[in-house]
Design a protein around this motif. Structure first.
Motif, PDB file in Angstrom:
ATOM      1  N   TRP A 191       0.908  -1.309   0.015  1.00  0.00           N
ATOM      2  CA  TRP A 191       0.003  -0.095   0.015  1.00  0.00           C
ATOM      3  C   TRP A 191       0.805   1.361  -0.241  1.00  0.00           C
ATOM      4  CZ3 TRP A 191      -4.514  -0.965   3.996  1.00  0.00           C
ATOM      5  CH2 TRP A 191      -5.499  -2.190   3.389  1.00  0.00           C
ATOM      6  N   TRP A 192       2.024   1.142   0.262  1.00  0.00           N
ATOM      7  CA  TRP A 192       2.943   2.371   0.317  1.00  0.00           C
ATOM      8  C   TRP A 192       3.377   2.677  -1.217  1.00  0.00           C
ATOM      9  CZ3 TRP A 192       3.539   5.904   3.625  1.00  0.00           C
ATOM     10  CH2 TRP A 192       4.376   6.984   3.531  1.00  0.00           C
ATOM     11  N   ARG A 193       2.260   2.972  -2.161  1.00  0.00           N
ATOM     12  CA  ARG A 193       2.724   3.229  -3.398  1.00  0.00           C
ATOM     13  C   ARG A 193       1.896   4.565  -3.661  1.00  0.00           C
ATOM     14  NH1 ARG A 193       3.088  -1.265  -7.425  1.00  0.00           N
ATOM     15  NH2 ARG A 193       1.782   0.153  -8.348  1.00  0.00           N
ATOM     16  N   PHE A 194       2.138   5.255  -4.716  1.00  0.00           N
ATOM     17  CA  PHE A 194       1.345   6.240  -5.135  1.00  0.00           C
ATOM     18  C   PHE A 194       0.041   5.979  -5.507  1.00  0.00           C
ATOM     19  CE2 PHE A 194       0.813   6.718  -9.589  1.00  0.00           C
ATOM     20  CZ  PHE A 194       1.465   5.931 -10.213  1.00  0.00           C
ATOM     21  N   ASP A 195      -0.148   4.640  -6.265  1.00  0.00           N
ATOM     22  CA  ASP A 195      -1.496   4.320  -6.588  1.00  0.00           C
ATOM     23  C   ASP A 195      -2.301   3.689  -5.511  1.00  0.00           C
ATOM     24  OD1 ASP A 195      -0.028   2.251  -6.673  1.00  0.00           O
ATOM     25  OD2 ASP A 195      -0.583   1.571  -8.620  1.00  0.00           O
ATOM     26  N   ALA A 196      -1.820   3.678  -4.090  1.00  0.00           N
ATOM     27  CA  ALA A 196      -2.474   3.342  -2.896  1.00  0.00           C
ATOM     28  C   ALA A 196      -2.472   4.379  -2.037  1.00  0.00           C
ATOM     29  CB  ALA A 196      -1.641   2.095  -2.729  1.00  0.00           C
ATOM     30  N   LEU A 197      -2.008   4.251  -0.896  1.00  0.00           N
ATOM     31  CA  LEU A 197      -2.067   4.931   0.265  1.00  0.00           C
ATOM     32  C   LEU A 197      -0.845   6.143   0.498  1.00  0.00           C
ATOM     33  CD1 LEU A 197      -3.677   2.802   3.061  1.00  0.00           C
ATOM     34  CD2 LEU A 197      -4.837   3.986   1.067  1.00  0.00           C
ATOM     35  N   GLU A 198       0.173   5.997  -0.387  1.00  0.00           N
ATOM     36  CA  GLU A 198       1.237   6.964  -0.424  1.00  0.00           C
ATOM     37  C   GLU A 198       0.790   8.254  -1.021  1.00  0.00           C
ATOM     38  OE1 GLU A 198       4.896   9.226  -1.458  1.00  0.00           O
ATOM     39  OE2 GLU A 198       3.545   8.047  -2.912  1.00  0.00           O
ATOM     40  N   PHE A 199       1.112   9.360  -0.466  1.00  0.00           N
ATOM     41  CA  PHE A 199       0.720  10.803  -0.947  1.00  0.00           C
ATOM     42  C   PHE A 199       1.972  11.593  -0.703  1.00  0.00           C
ATOM     43  CE2 PHE A 199      -1.908  14.778  -0.650  1.00  0.00           C
ATOM     44  CZ  PHE A 199      -2.441  14.744  -1.889  1.00  0.00           C
ATOM     45  N   PHE A 200       2.663  12.003  -1.639  1.00  0.00           N
ATOM     46  CA  PHE A 200       3.961  12.814  -1.499  1.00  0.00           C
ATOM     47  C   PHE A 200       4.973  12.506  -0.365  1.00  0.00           C
ATOM     48  CE2 PHE A 200       0.683  15.033  -4.230  1.00  0.00           C
ATOM     49  CZ  PHE A 200       1.411  15.393  -5.462  1.00  0.00           C
ATOM     50  N   GLY A 201       5.123  11.286  -0.148  1.00  0.00           N
ATOM     51  CA  GLY A 201       5.976  10.963   0.891  1.00  0.00           C
ATOM     52  C   GLY A 201       5.367  10.631   2.393  1.00  0.00           C
ATOM     53  N   GLN A 202       3.899  10.830   2.240  1.00  0.00           N
ATOM     54  CA  GLN A 202       3.331  10.797   3.449  1.00  0.00           C
ATOM     55  C   GLN A 202       2.239   9.712   3.345  1.00  0.00           C
ATOM     56  OE1 GLN A 202       2.588  14.002   6.454  1.00  0.00           O
ATOM     57  NE2 GLN A 202       2.188  15.231   4.551  1.00  0.00           N
ATOM     58  N   LEU A 203       1.429   9.388   4.355  1.00  0.00           N
ATOM     59  CA  LEU A 203       0.403   8.178   4.389  1.00  0.00           C
ATOM     60  C   LEU A 203      -0.866   9.147   4.357  1.00  0.00           C
ATOM     61  CD1 LEU A 203      -0.578   5.248   4.740  1.00  0.00           C
ATOM     62  CD2 LEU A 203      -1.036   6.058   7.005  1.00  0.00           C
ATOM     63  N   ALA A 204      -1.738   8.789   3.316  1.00  0.00           N
ATOM     64  CA  ALA A 204      -3.014   9.781   3.421  1.00  0.00           C
ATOM     65  C   ALA A 204      -4.064   8.796   3.562  1.00  0.00           C
ATOM     66  CB  ALA A 204      -3.314  10.508   1.933  1.00  0.00           C
ATOM     67  N   LEU A 205      -4.957   8.775   4.798  1.00  0.00           N
ATOM     68  CA  LEU A 205      -5.753   7.627   4.892  1.00  0.00           C
ATOM     69  C   LEU A 205      -6.902   7.875   3.978  1.00  0.00           C
ATOM     70  CD1 LEU A 205      -5.367   7.589   8.843  1.00  0.00           C
ATOM     71  CD2 LEU A 205      -4.732   5.699   7.062  1.00  0.00           C
ATOM     72  N   ILE A 206      -7.189   8.929   3.585  1.00  0.00           N
ATOM     73  CA  ILE A 206      -8.540   9.308   2.653  1.00  0.00           C
ATOM     74  C   ILE A 206      -8.352   8.539   1.314  1.00  0.00           C
ATOM     75  CG2 ILE A 206      -7.540  11.369   1.608  1.00  0.00           C
ATOM     76  CD1 ILE A 206     -10.259  12.465   1.454  1.00  0.00           C
ATOM     77  N   LYS A 207      -6.896   8.239   1.160  1.00  0.00           N
ATOM     78  CA  LYS A 207      -7.008   7.567  -0.133  1.00  0.00           C
ATOM     79  C   LYS A 207      -7.166   6.211  -0.037  1.00  0.00           C
ATOM     80  CE  LYS A 207      -3.416   8.277  -3.024  1.00  0.00           C
ATOM     81  NZ  LYS A 207      -2.031   8.301  -3.686  1.00  0.00           N
ATOM     82  N   GLY A 208      -7.483   5.490   1.076  1.00  0.00           N
ATOM     83  CA  GLY A 208      -7.988   4.258   1.458  1.00  0.00           C
ATOM     84  C   GLY A 208      -9.543   4.085   0.688  1.00  0.00           C
ATOM     85  N   GLY A 209     -10.118   5.308   0.930  1.00  0.00           N
ATOM     86  CA  GLY A 209     -11.551   5.425   0.348  1.00  0.00           C
ATOM     87  C   GLY A 209     -11.301   5.734  -1.342  1.00  0.00           C
ATOM     88  N   LEU A 210     -10.628   6.615  -1.337  1.00  0.00           N
ATOM     89  CA  LEU A 210     -10.554   7.035  -2.992  1.00  0.00           C
ATOM     90  C   LEU A 210      -9.925   5.904  -3.937  1.00  0.00           C
ATOM     91  CD1 LEU A 210      -9.387  10.569  -2.533  1.00  0.00           C
ATOM     92  CD2 LEU A 210     -11.595  10.049  -2.584  1.00  0.00           C
ATOM     93  N   VAL A 211      -9.199   5.312  -3.579  1.00  0.00           N
ATOM     94  CA  VAL A 211      -8.505   4.076  -4.406  1.00  0.00           C
ATOM     95  C   VAL A 211      -9.199   2.702  -4.405  1.00  0.00           C
ATOM     96  CG1 VAL A 211      -6.326   2.691  -4.713  1.00  0.00           C
ATOM     97  CG2 VAL A 211      -6.137   5.142  -4.040  1.00  0.00           C
ATOM     98  N   PHE A 212      -9.601   2.488  -3.007  1.00  0.00           N
ATOM     99  CA  PHE A 212     -10.258   1.166  -2.919  1.00  0.00           C
ATOM    100  C   PHE A 212     -11.669   1.072  -2.898  1.00  0.00           C
ATOM    101  CE2 PHE A 212      -5.958   0.674  -1.519  1.00  0.00           C
ATOM    102  CZ  PHE A 212      -5.309  -0.403  -1.833  1.00  0.00           C
ATOM    103  N   ALA A 213     -12.519   1.881  -2.767  1.00  0.00           N
ATOM    104  CA  ALA A 213     -13.872   1.740  -2.402  1.00  0.00           C
ATOM    105  C   ALA A 213     -14.584   1.640  -3.986  1.00  0.00           C
ATOM    106  CB  ALA A 213     -14.468   3.064  -1.903  1.00  0.00           C
ATOM    107  N   ASP A 214     -15.586   0.611  -3.921  1.00  0.00           N
ATOM    108  CA  ASP A 214     -16.327   0.433  -5.366  1.00  0.00           C
ATOM    109  C   ASP A 214     -17.008   1.635  -5.963  1.00  0.00           C
ATOM    110  OD1 ASP A 214     -15.961  -2.511  -5.000  1.00  0.00           O
ATOM    111  OD2 ASP A 214     -17.251  -2.449  -3.683  1.00  0.00           O
ATOM    112  N   ARG A 215     -17.550   2.262  -5.059  1.00  0.00           N
ATOM    113  CA  ARG A 215     -18.013   3.848  -5.580  1.00  0.00           C
ATOM    114  C   ARG A 215     -17.607   5.022  -4.545  1.00  0.00           C
ATOM    115  NH1 ARG A 215     -18.904   1.240  -9.304  1.00  0.00           N
ATOM    116  NH2 ARG A 215     -20.803   0.973 -10.498  1.00  0.00           N
ATOM    117  N   ILE A 216     -17.359   6.139  -5.170  1.00  0.00           N
ATOM    118  CA  ILE A 216     -17.172   7.273  -4.466  1.00  0.00           C
ATOM    119  C   ILE A 216     -18.296   8.358  -4.542  1.00  0.00           C
ATOM    120  CG2 ILE A 216     -15.521   9.288  -4.208  1.00  0.00           C
ATOM    121  CD1 ILE A 216     -13.516   7.461  -5.816  1.00  0.00           C
ATOM    122  N   THR A 217     -18.678   8.887  -3.537  1.00  0.00           N
ATOM    123  CA  THR A 217     -19.794   9.880  -3.742  1.00  0.00           C
ATOM    124  C   THR A 217     -19.276  11.342  -2.901  1.00  0.00           C
ATOM    125  OG1 THR A 217     -21.029   9.756  -1.803  1.00  0.00           O
ATOM    126  CG2 THR A 217     -21.322   7.930  -3.470  1.00  0.00           C
TER     127      THR A 217
END
Ligand code: ADP
Length: 489
Positions: A191-217
């Motif tokens: 998950w430590w990748r830009f197309d998972a949860l890594e965000f410019f050298g930090q962890l971004a928990l919001i990306k757990g939703g944005l990358v992995f959710a079946d739908r985003i609203t």
């Protein structure tokens, strides 16, 4: 057909704990879903305030998750008529802190917030999968904002799993953690990748939703478009463009019972569109309560908000010296010290025209919605915004900037829109104090003219922003994800 089981996970929900619009939405949506026949349930951290508000909650299960002892509690909230909403609380030491769910008594974020809410997500995932309390599991998990962002990611690790929906209430809050802290969360290394949860050298928990959710609203159609642009995308616009096919904007509703001027227990005088003279009585009472001049002909502006840069508070502060003479202002809010001090000083200098109340005060928020003539929402960005919706219902004309949900819900009082009777407020484009002042001056001219003002009030009060509509749109989305037909379709 089997009843659809939906678990809503979030860090706040009215009436248990609320710091802003997220709490309003997460409190109201499951109630509206139950009204549509869905087995909707809520899971929240067991802050002391939440436990107090749910004194009958009983322990259901105990577990150890990543070194932390967790107790799952279950209680219920009223959900209209004889219906009840099941509420799960995740009790663990990290949530046993009084006051604001995110900050200490000095208004500083708890440094371990990413770890606290990661733990919450682990527990919520176990609950949704039926691992904590085996008598119930979810068909759909609906996670809200970064605090629940890890939940869709954790669910994605399971083959037999509920579908997931992630709602962005505000993209600017991303749940960032330094790389060193991220390591301690025990997340999969891939998950430590830009197309998972890594965000410019930090962890971004919001990306757990944005990358992995079946739908985003997101909470308005306009904001769903805006966040795909660099201006509003907070660095995540590329990812959101990539996921555009899975992204949809559903406008928030409001709790039409809690926010009803005809029954509101917080108001000295209750009224409806046929009795606007009683709204005038609420205005007089508010002026008296706040020590403003008892002047019925003054245009009384209200603002109820978190005092942060997003809300354009500085635009208002810069406009204060130039406010037209017969304009009064009341601000209720808490937030950044620089804004609080400037508003306090302005109120002290002109106590008969400007009132400022610091802090969070739900009944006063209701009295302002009723007693003010117009409500200001000069936001720089606004995912949906609820105060302008309350204002519409209370016959208080919203003066808003043309962004996000504000643009979606307020129709400007242009000559054309007034002529076709669809205007409900004043909308201005530029984020500047000059543009805000010009909007206030337009409002004042309409207010003085009388008839067009009442036209705006009546048009706003005639609108229906109740939750049924939005809940129906979410239900359609859940059914679509499960390849199920809509109940009753
Ligand atoms: P946000 O979620 O960005 O704070 P919203 O307009 O979506 O903005 O929701 C704000 C909610 O919080 C509304 O219900 C509003 O009435 C309430 N609110 C904000 N500040 C205060 C305050 N100081 N006292 C009482 N209610 C407040």
């Amino acid at each position: 057909m089997k009843r659809l089981r939906v678990l809503l996970a979030a860090s706040e929900a009215w009436p248990l704990v609320k710091t802003g619009g997220l709490g309003d939405v997460v409190g109201a949506l499951p109630v509206a879903l139950r009204g549509l026949g869905v087995d909707a349930r809520l899971v929240l951290p067991a802050y002391p305030a939440a436990r107090q508000a749910l004194p009958d909650a009983r322990p259901l299960a105990r577990s150890a998750l990543y070194g932390a002892d967790i107790t799952l509690l279950r209680g219920e909230l009223p959900a209209g008529g004889r219906r009840m909403l099941p509420v799960y609380l995740i009790a663990t030491a990290a949530f046993d802190r009084p006051g604001n769910p995110y900050q200490n008594a000095d208004g500083v974020d708890w440094p371990d917030n990413p770890a606290r809410f990661a733990l919450f997500c682990r527990a919520a995932a176990a609950l949704a999968l039926g691992h904590l309390a085996p008598d119930w599991r979810a068909d759909v998990v609906h996670a809200h904002d970064w605090q629940a962002g890890l939940l869709p990611a954790l669910l994605s690790l399971h083959t037999q799993r509920p579908r997931s929906v992630f709602t962005v209430h505000n993209l600017a809050y991303q749940g960032l953690a330094p790389a060193a802290d991220a390591a301690a969360l025990g997340l999969p290394a891939e998950w430590w990748r830009f197309d998972a949860l890594e965000f410019f050298g930090q962890l971004a928990l919001i990306k757990g939703g944005l990358v992995f959710a079946d739908r985003i609203t997101t909470v308005s159609p306009r904001y769903a478009q805006e966040i795909q642009t660099p201006e509003f995308g907070c660095g995540l616009d590329g990812l959101l463009r990539y996921r555009a096919h899975a992204l949809v904007g559903i406008l928030n509703g409001i709790d039409a019972e809690q926010w009803n001027p005809a029954t509101d227990p917080a108001l000295p005088y209750r009224y409806d569109a046929e009795h606007l003279d009683l709204k005038a009585a609420d205005k007089a009472a508010l002026q008296q309560e706040l020590g403003l001049a008892a002047e019925p002909r003054a245009l009384l502006l209200g603002l109820v908000s978190r005092l942060v840069a997003q809300k354009g508070i500085d635009l208002l502060i810069d406009a204060l010296p130039h406010l037209p003479a017969d304009v009064q202002l009341v601000v209720l809010g808490s937030g950044e010290a620089a804004y609080t001090e400037a508003l306090r000083a302005a109120a002290a200098a002109q106590p008969a025209r400007i009132a400022f109340r610091a802090g969070y005060d739900e009944p006063l928020a209701h009295r302002i919605q009723a007693g003010a003539d117009a409500l200001l929402v000069p936001s720089r960005f606004e995912p949906c915004g609820l105060t302008q919706l309350y204002a519409l219902r209370y016959g208080t004309v919203p003066i808003v900037r043309a962004v996000g949900g504000l643009a979606d819900t307020v129709v400007d009082a242009s000559a054309e829109n007034l002529a076709s009777d669809c205007a409900t407020g004043i909308v201005f484009e530029t984020a500047s104090s000059a543009a805000l002042l010009a909007a206030i001056e337009r409002a004042l001219a309409l207010f003085r003219a009388g008839a067009p003002w009442q036209q705006l009030q009546r048009a706003g009060m005639a609108e229906d922003h109740s939750w049924e509509h939005a809940a129906g749109a979410y239900l359609e989305l859940y059914c679509h994800l499960l390849d199920q037909e809509l109940p009753g379709a």
